[in-house]
Design a protein around this motif. Sequence first.
Motif, short mmCIF file in Angstrom:
data_model
loop_
_atom_site.label_atom_id
_atom_site.label_comp_id
_atom_site.label_asym_id
_atom_site.label_seq_id
_atom_site.Cartn_x
_atom_site.Cartn_y
_atom_site.Cartn_z
N UNK A 133 -8.97 1.84 -3.20
CA UNK A 133 -9.80 1.06 -4.12
C UNK A 133 -9.02 -0.13 -4.65
N UNK A 134 -7.76 0.08 -5.03
CA UNK A 134 -6.92 -1.01 -5.52
C UNK A 134 -6.69 -2.06 -4.45
N UNK A 135 -6.44 -1.63 -3.22
CA UNK A 135 -6.23 -2.57 -2.12
C UNK A 135 -7.46 -3.44 -1.91
N UNK A 136 -8.62 -2.81 -1.90
CA UNK A 136 -9.85 -3.57 -1.70
C UNK A 136 -10.11 -4.51 -2.88
N UNK A 137 -9.81 -4.03 -4.09
CA UNK A 137 -10.05 -4.87 -5.26
C UNK A 137 -9.13 -6.07 -5.33
N UNK A 138 -7.86 -5.88 -5.02
CA UNK A 138 -6.88 -6.97 -5.15
C UNK A 138 -6.84 -7.86 -3.91
N UNK A 165 0.96 -2.81 -8.56
CA UNK A 165 2.01 -2.85 -7.54
C UNK A 165 1.60 -3.67 -6.31
N UNK A 166 0.35 -3.54 -5.89
CA UNK A 166 -0.11 -4.30 -4.73
C UNK A 166 -0.12 -5.79 -5.03
N UNK A 167 -0.61 -6.17 -6.22
CA UNK A 167 -0.62 -7.58 -6.59
C UNK A 167 0.80 -8.13 -6.66
N UNK A 190 5.80 -3.66 -11.99
CA UNK A 190 5.86 -5.03 -11.46
C UNK A 190 5.08 -6.06 -12.23
N UNK A 191 4.47 -5.68 -13.35
CA UNK A 191 3.72 -6.66 -14.15
C UNK A 191 4.68 -7.62 -14.84
N UNK A 192 4.43 -8.91 -14.68
CA UNK A 192 5.24 -9.92 -15.36
C UNK A 192 4.89 -10.00 -16.83
N UNK A 291 7.38 0.33 2.79
CA UNK A 291 8.20 -0.86 2.48
C UNK A 291 8.84 -0.76 1.10
N UNK A 292 8.56 0.31 0.38
CA UNK A 292 9.11 0.49 -0.95
C UNK A 292 8.41 -0.32 -2.01
N UNK A 293 7.18 -0.81 -1.71
CA UNK A 293 6.45 -1.67 -2.65
C UNK A 293 5.36 -0.92 -3.42
N UNK A 294 5.15 0.35 -3.09
CA UNK A 294 4.06 1.11 -3.71
C UNK A 294 4.51 2.57 -3.88
N UNK A 295 4.45 3.03 -5.12
CA UNK A 295 4.83 4.42 -5.42
C UNK A 295 3.74 5.04 -6.29
N UNK A 296 3.18 6.18 -5.89
CA UNK A 296 2.16 6.82 -6.71
C UNK A 296 2.74 7.27 -8.05
#
Length: 328
Positions: A133-138, A165-167, A190-192, A291-296
Amino acid sequence: MKAIIQERFGPPDVLRLADTDRPQVGADQVLVRVHAAALNPYDWHMMRGDPFVARLMGVGLTRPKSRVAGIDAAGRVEEVGANVRGLRPGDEVMGFCPGSFAEYALTTADLLVPKPAGLTFEQAAAVPMGAVTALRGIRTVGQAQAGQRVLVNGAAGGVGTFAVQIAAALDAEVTGVCSAHNVDLVRSLGAAHVVDYSREDFTDGRVHYDVILDNVGNRPLSRLRQALTPTGILVANGGGSPGRFFGAMGSMLRLIAVNAFVRQRLRPILPAAPAGRTHEDLLAVTAFIEAGELTPVVDRTYPLADTADGVRHVEQGHARGKAVVTMP
Protein backbone atom coordinates in the motif's frame (compact mmCIF):
# COMPACT_ATOMS: atom_id res chain seq x y z
CA MET A 1 -5.41 -27.34 12.73
CA LYS A 2 -5.85 -24.40 15.06
CA ALA A 3 -7.51 -21.33 13.55
CA ILE A 4 -9.38 -18.17 14.51
CA ILE A 5 -12.99 -18.73 13.48
CA GLN A 6 -15.63 -16.06 12.83
CA GLU A 7 -19.27 -17.10 12.39
CA ARG A 8 -20.85 -13.62 12.33
CA PHE A 9 -20.00 -9.95 11.89
CA GLY A 10 -19.31 -7.95 15.01
CA PRO A 11 -16.66 -6.73 17.47
CA PRO A 12 -13.44 -8.63 18.28
CA ASP A 13 -15.37 -10.88 20.67
CA VAL A 14 -16.83 -12.75 17.65
CA LEU A 15 -13.37 -14.24 17.02
CA ARG A 16 -12.65 -17.56 18.70
CA LEU A 17 -9.89 -20.17 18.61
CA ALA A 18 -11.07 -23.54 17.32
CA ASP A 19 -9.96 -26.73 15.60
CA THR A 20 -10.84 -26.97 11.94
CA ASP A 21 -9.83 -29.03 8.91
CA ARG A 22 -6.59 -28.26 7.15
CA PRO A 23 -7.23 -26.80 3.68
CA GLN A 24 -6.98 -29.16 0.71
CA VAL A 25 -4.59 -28.07 -2.02
CA GLY A 26 -5.93 -27.57 -5.54
CA ALA A 27 -3.85 -27.93 -8.69
CA ASP A 28 -3.02 -24.21 -8.85
CA GLN A 29 -2.68 -23.58 -5.13
CA VAL A 30 0.02 -23.42 -2.48
CA LEU A 31 -0.43 -24.49 1.12
CA VAL A 32 1.63 -22.39 3.53
CA ARG A 33 2.50 -23.41 7.07
CA VAL A 34 1.95 -20.01 8.67
CA HIS A 35 4.55 -18.89 11.21
CA ALA A 36 3.25 -15.33 11.63
CA ALA A 37 0.36 -13.22 10.34
CA ALA A 38 0.03 -9.44 10.45
CA LEU A 39 -2.98 -7.55 11.77
CA ASN A 40 -4.37 -4.79 9.53
CA PRO A 41 -7.24 -2.29 9.64
CA TYR A 42 -8.49 -4.36 6.70
CA ASP A 43 -9.02 -7.24 9.16
CA TRP A 44 -11.30 -5.36 11.53
CA HIS A 45 -13.28 -3.94 8.61
CA MET A 46 -13.86 -7.51 7.39
CA MET A 47 -14.60 -8.66 10.95
CA ARG A 48 -17.34 -6.06 11.36
CA GLY A 49 -18.61 -6.18 7.77
CA ASP A 50 -17.79 -2.48 7.63
CA PRO A 51 -18.59 -0.45 5.63
CA PHE A 52 -21.92 -2.15 5.03
CA VAL A 53 -21.66 -1.63 1.28
CA ALA A 54 -18.69 -4.04 1.32
CA ARG A 55 -21.12 -6.81 2.24
CA LEU A 56 -22.89 -6.21 -1.07
CA MET A 57 -19.56 -6.56 -2.88
CA GLY A 58 -18.77 -10.12 -1.82
CA VAL A 59 -17.68 -10.03 1.83
CA GLY A 60 -20.93 -11.71 2.87
CA LEU A 61 -24.35 -10.20 3.42
CA THR A 62 -25.38 -11.55 6.83
CA ARG A 63 -22.26 -13.47 7.83
CA PRO A 64 -18.63 -13.66 6.63
CA LYS A 65 -18.08 -15.74 3.51
CA SER A 66 -14.72 -16.79 4.93
CA ARG A 67 -14.79 -18.27 8.44
CA VAL A 68 -11.06 -17.68 8.90
CA ALA A 69 -9.79 -14.10 8.62
CA GLY A 70 -6.34 -12.68 7.99
CA ILE A 71 -4.52 -11.80 4.78
CA ASP A 72 -0.79 -11.18 5.45
CA ALA A 73 1.46 -14.12 6.27
CA ALA A 74 4.99 -15.44 6.42
CA GLY A 75 5.90 -19.08 6.73
CA ARG A 76 7.10 -22.16 4.88
CA VAL A 77 5.60 -23.87 1.86
CA GLU A 78 3.96 -27.08 3.04
CA GLU A 79 2.54 -28.40 -0.23
CA VAL A 80 2.13 -27.26 -3.83
CA GLY A 81 -0.48 -28.18 -6.43
CA ALA A 82 0.35 -30.10 -9.58
CA ASN A 83 0.40 -26.98 -11.79
CA VAL A 84 2.57 -24.83 -9.50
CA ARG A 85 6.11 -24.07 -10.63
CA GLY A 86 8.93 -22.27 -8.84
CA LEU A 87 7.97 -23.20 -5.28
CA ARG A 88 8.83 -26.31 -3.27
CA PRO A 89 7.95 -27.60 0.20
CA GLY A 90 10.24 -25.99 2.75
CA ASP A 91 10.66 -22.67 0.90
CA GLU A 92 10.41 -19.66 3.22
CA VAL A 93 7.88 -17.18 1.81
CA MET A 94 5.85 -14.09 2.61
CA GLY A 95 2.82 -12.64 0.91
CA PHE A 96 -0.96 -12.60 0.78
CA CYS A 97 -2.60 -15.72 2.23
CA PRO A 98 -6.36 -15.38 2.78
CA GLY A 99 -7.27 -17.10 6.03
CA SER A 100 -3.83 -16.51 7.56
CA PHE A 101 -5.07 -16.49 11.18
CA ALA A 102 -4.49 -20.23 11.21
CA GLU A 103 -1.70 -22.77 11.26
CA TYR A 104 -2.14 -23.37 7.51
CA ALA A 105 -3.47 -21.14 4.73
CA LEU A 106 -4.08 -21.55 1.00
CA THR A 107 -2.90 -19.06 -1.59
CA THR A 108 -1.47 -18.94 -5.11
CA ALA A 109 2.15 -18.64 -6.23
CA ASP A 110 1.66 -15.16 -7.68
CA LEU A 111 0.79 -13.83 -4.21
CA LEU A 112 4.03 -15.07 -2.65
CA VAL A 113 7.69 -14.05 -2.80
CA PRO A 114 10.76 -15.47 -1.04
CA LYS A 115 11.17 -14.22 2.52
CA PRO A 116 14.24 -11.96 2.73
CA ALA A 117 16.90 -13.83 4.69
CA GLY A 118 17.49 -10.87 7.00
CA LEU A 119 13.92 -10.78 8.30
CA THR A 120 12.32 -12.88 11.01
CA PHE A 121 8.99 -14.47 10.19
CA GLU A 122 7.31 -11.85 12.38
CA GLN A 123 8.95 -9.01 10.46
CA ALA A 124 8.20 -10.62 7.10
CA ALA A 125 4.52 -11.06 7.99
CA ALA A 126 4.31 -7.33 8.65
CA VAL A 127 5.32 -6.50 5.09
CA PRO A 128 2.70 -7.42 2.44
CA MET A 129 -0.34 -5.16 2.80
CA GLY A 130 1.37 -2.29 4.62
CA ALA A 131 4.43 -2.07 2.40
CA VAL A 132 2.60 -2.65 -0.90
CA THR A 133 0.00 0.00 0.00
CA ALA A 134 2.83 2.41 0.87
CA LEU A 135 4.66 1.61 -2.38
CA ARG A 136 1.56 2.28 -4.44
CA GLY A 137 0.78 5.44 -2.50
CA ILE A 138 4.26 6.96 -2.72
CA ARG A 139 5.72 5.66 -5.98
CA THR A 140 2.91 4.39 -8.22
CA VAL A 141 0.10 6.86 -7.52
CA GLY A 142 2.06 9.67 -5.84
CA GLN A 143 4.87 9.51 -8.41
CA ALA A 144 7.31 10.85 -5.80
CA GLN A 145 10.70 11.87 -7.18
CA ALA A 146 14.08 12.87 -5.83
CA GLY A 147 14.10 16.36 -4.34
CA GLN A 148 10.33 16.64 -4.00
CA ARG A 149 8.64 17.47 -0.72
CA VAL A 150 6.61 14.46 0.42
CA LEU A 151 4.38 14.46 3.50
CA VAL A 152 3.06 11.30 5.16
CA ASN A 153 0.13 11.82 7.52
CA GLY A 154 -0.03 8.93 9.96
CA ALA A 155 3.71 8.33 9.64
CA ALA A 156 4.00 5.98 12.63
CA GLY A 157 1.28 3.55 11.53
CA GLY A 158 1.37 0.31 9.59
CA VAL A 159 1.42 1.98 6.17
CA GLY A 160 3.11 5.19 7.29
CA THR A 161 6.29 3.58 8.62
CA PHE A 162 6.82 1.94 5.24
CA ALA A 163 5.86 5.08 3.30
CA VAL A 164 8.40 7.28 5.09
CA GLN A 165 11.18 4.81 4.30
CA ILE A 166 10.18 4.36 0.65
CA ALA A 167 9.95 8.12 0.08
CA ALA A 168 13.37 8.58 1.72
CA ALA A 169 14.82 5.80 -0.44
CA LEU A 170 13.58 7.74 -3.50
CA ASP A 171 15.59 10.75 -2.21
CA ALA A 172 12.51 12.85 -1.48
CA GLU A 173 12.48 15.38 1.37
CA VAL A 174 10.13 13.61 3.75
CA THR A 175 7.91 15.14 6.42
CA GLY A 176 6.16 12.74 8.79
CA VAL A 177 3.08 13.66 10.86
CA CYS A 178 2.61 11.72 14.10
CA SER A 179 2.12 12.05 17.85
CA ALA A 180 4.81 13.37 20.17
CA HIS A 181 5.40 9.80 21.38
CA ASN A 182 6.48 8.71 17.89
CA VAL A 183 8.63 11.65 16.77
CA ASP A 184 11.94 9.86 17.35
CA LEU A 185 10.71 6.72 15.58
CA VAL A 186 9.59 8.61 12.47
CA ARG A 187 12.82 10.57 12.34
CA SER A 188 14.81 7.32 12.58
CA LEU A 189 12.94 6.00 9.53
CA GLY A 190 14.33 8.78 7.35
CA ALA A 191 12.00 11.75 7.79
CA ALA A 192 13.86 15.04 7.40
CA HIS A 193 11.07 16.84 9.27
CA VAL A 194 8.56 15.56 11.83
CA VAL A 195 5.31 17.33 12.71
CA ASP A 196 3.70 16.65 16.10
CA TYR A 197 0.02 16.98 15.19
CA SER A 198 -0.89 18.05 18.72
CA ARG A 199 1.29 21.17 18.37
CA GLU A 200 1.32 22.00 14.65
CA ASP A 201 -1.12 21.95 11.77
CA PHE A 202 0.55 20.82 8.54
CA THR A 203 -2.41 22.17 6.54
CA ASP A 204 -1.90 25.81 7.58
CA GLY A 205 -0.41 26.62 4.17
CA ARG A 206 3.02 27.71 5.41
CA VAL A 207 4.70 24.76 3.65
CA HIS A 208 3.54 23.27 0.38
CA TYR A 209 4.16 19.65 -0.60
CA ASP A 210 4.50 17.97 -3.98
CA VAL A 211 2.97 14.74 -2.64
CA ILE A 212 0.79 14.10 0.41
CA LEU A 213 -0.08 10.55 1.46
CA ASP A 214 -2.98 10.82 3.90
CA ASN A 215 -3.43 7.64 5.92
CA VAL A 216 -5.64 9.23 8.58
CA GLY A 217 -8.45 11.19 6.93
CA ASN A 218 -8.72 13.68 9.80
CA ARG A 219 -8.39 16.86 7.73
CA PRO A 220 -10.96 18.38 5.33
CA LEU A 221 -10.11 18.09 1.66
CA SER A 222 -9.95 21.89 1.36
CA ARG A 223 -7.25 22.02 4.04
CA LEU A 224 -5.24 19.22 2.46
CA ARG A 225 -5.33 21.01 -0.88
CA GLN A 226 -4.07 24.14 0.86
CA ALA A 227 -0.93 22.21 1.84
CA LEU A 228 -0.28 21.06 -1.75
CA THR A 229 1.66 22.86 -4.47
CA PRO A 230 -0.55 24.08 -7.35
CA THR A 231 0.12 20.85 -9.27
CA GLY A 232 0.75 18.58 -6.28
CA ILE A 233 -0.67 15.10 -5.76
CA LEU A 234 -2.86 14.08 -2.83
CA VAL A 235 -3.06 10.33 -2.27
CA ALA A 236 -5.90 9.41 0.10
CA ASN A 237 -5.52 5.97 1.67
CA GLY A 238 -8.79 4.19 2.51
CA GLY A 239 -9.83 3.97 6.15
CA GLY A 240 -12.95 4.91 8.07
CA SER A 241 -14.73 4.29 11.32
CA PRO A 242 -16.90 1.27 12.17
CA GLY A 243 -20.64 1.34 11.61
CA ARG A 244 -20.78 3.50 8.48
CA PHE A 245 -22.72 2.47 5.40
CA PHE A 246 -20.20 3.72 2.85
CA GLY A 247 -17.15 4.23 5.12
CA ALA A 248 -14.19 5.69 3.25
CA MET A 249 -15.87 5.08 -0.11
CA GLY A 250 -17.96 8.23 0.28
CA SER A 251 -14.83 10.33 0.83
CA MET A 252 -13.14 8.67 -2.13
CA LEU A 253 -16.06 9.51 -4.42
CA ARG A 254 -15.98 13.16 -3.30
CA LEU A 255 -12.24 13.22 -3.98
CA ILE A 256 -12.75 11.92 -7.51
CA ALA A 257 -15.50 14.48 -8.14
CA VAL A 258 -13.38 17.46 -7.01
CA ASN A 259 -10.38 16.18 -8.98
CA ALA A 260 -12.21 16.86 -12.24
CA PHE A 261 -12.24 20.62 -11.55
CA VAL A 262 -8.78 21.40 -10.11
CA ARG A 263 -5.16 21.45 -11.32
CA GLN A 264 -3.99 19.46 -8.36
CA ARG A 265 -4.25 15.70 -8.72
CA LEU A 266 -6.43 14.05 -6.09
CA ARG A 267 -6.07 10.28 -6.09
CA PRO A 268 -7.70 7.62 -3.88
CA ILE A 269 -5.91 4.41 -3.06
CA LEU A 270 -7.49 1.41 -1.38
CA PRO A 271 -5.58 -0.99 0.90
CA ALA A 272 -3.45 -3.34 -1.16
CA ALA A 273 -5.60 -6.44 -1.12
CA PRO A 274 -4.39 -8.86 -3.80
CA ALA A 275 -5.08 -7.51 -7.28
CA GLY A 276 -3.30 -6.47 -10.43
CA ARG A 277 0.45 -6.05 -10.02
CA THR A 278 0.62 -7.72 -6.62
CA HIS A 279 3.58 -10.01 -7.39
CA GLU A 280 5.59 -7.22 -9.01
CA ASP A 281 4.88 -4.93 -6.06
CA LEU A 282 5.94 -7.59 -3.56
CA LEU A 283 9.20 -8.05 -5.49
CA ALA A 284 9.76 -4.27 -5.52
CA VAL A 285 9.23 -4.11 -1.76
CA THR A 286 11.64 -7.02 -1.31
CA ALA A 287 14.26 -5.13 -3.33
CA PHE A 288 14.00 -2.16 -0.94
CA ILE A 289 14.39 -4.53 2.01
CA GLU A 290 17.41 -6.31 0.58
CA ALA A 291 19.03 -2.96 -0.24
CA GLY A 292 18.76 -2.02 3.44
CA GLU A 293 16.31 0.80 2.66
CA LEU A 294 13.19 -0.72 4.24
CA THR A 295 12.77 -2.37 7.64
CA PRO A 296 9.40 -3.45 9.09
CA VAL A 297 8.45 -1.88 12.42
CA VAL A 298 6.76 -4.50 14.62
CA ASP A 299 4.87 -2.88 17.49
CA ARG A 300 3.95 -6.04 19.38
CA THR A 301 3.12 -9.70 18.86
CA TYR A 302 0.16 -11.79 20.02
CA PRO A 303 -0.19 -15.57 20.25
CA LEU A 304 -2.87 -16.98 17.97
CA ALA A 305 -5.25 -17.46 20.89
CA ASP A 306 -5.12 -13.70 21.61
CA THR A 307 -5.89 -12.56 18.05
CA ALA A 308 -9.02 -10.74 19.22
CA ASP A 309 -6.91 -8.59 21.55
CA GLY A 310 -4.60 -7.76 18.66
CA VAL A 311 -7.48 -6.78 16.38
CA ARG A 312 -8.89 -4.61 19.17
CA HIS A 313 -5.50 -2.89 19.56
CA VAL A 314 -5.30 -2.12 15.84
CA GLU A 315 -8.94 -0.99 15.63
CA GLN A 316 -8.38 1.50 18.45
CA GLY A 317 -5.55 3.10 16.45
CA HIS A 318 -2.82 2.28 18.97
CA ALA A 319 -0.47 0.31 16.72
CA ARG A 320 3.02 1.73 16.22
CA GLY A 321 4.05 0.10 13.00
CA LYS A 322 2.48 -3.34 12.72
CA ALA A 323 1.00 -5.83 15.18
CA VAL A 324 1.62 -9.49 14.40
CA VAL A 325 0.04 -12.82 15.38
CA THR A 326 2.41 -15.73 16.00
CA MET A 327 1.49 -19.40 15.62
CA PRO A 328 1.85 -22.13 18.27
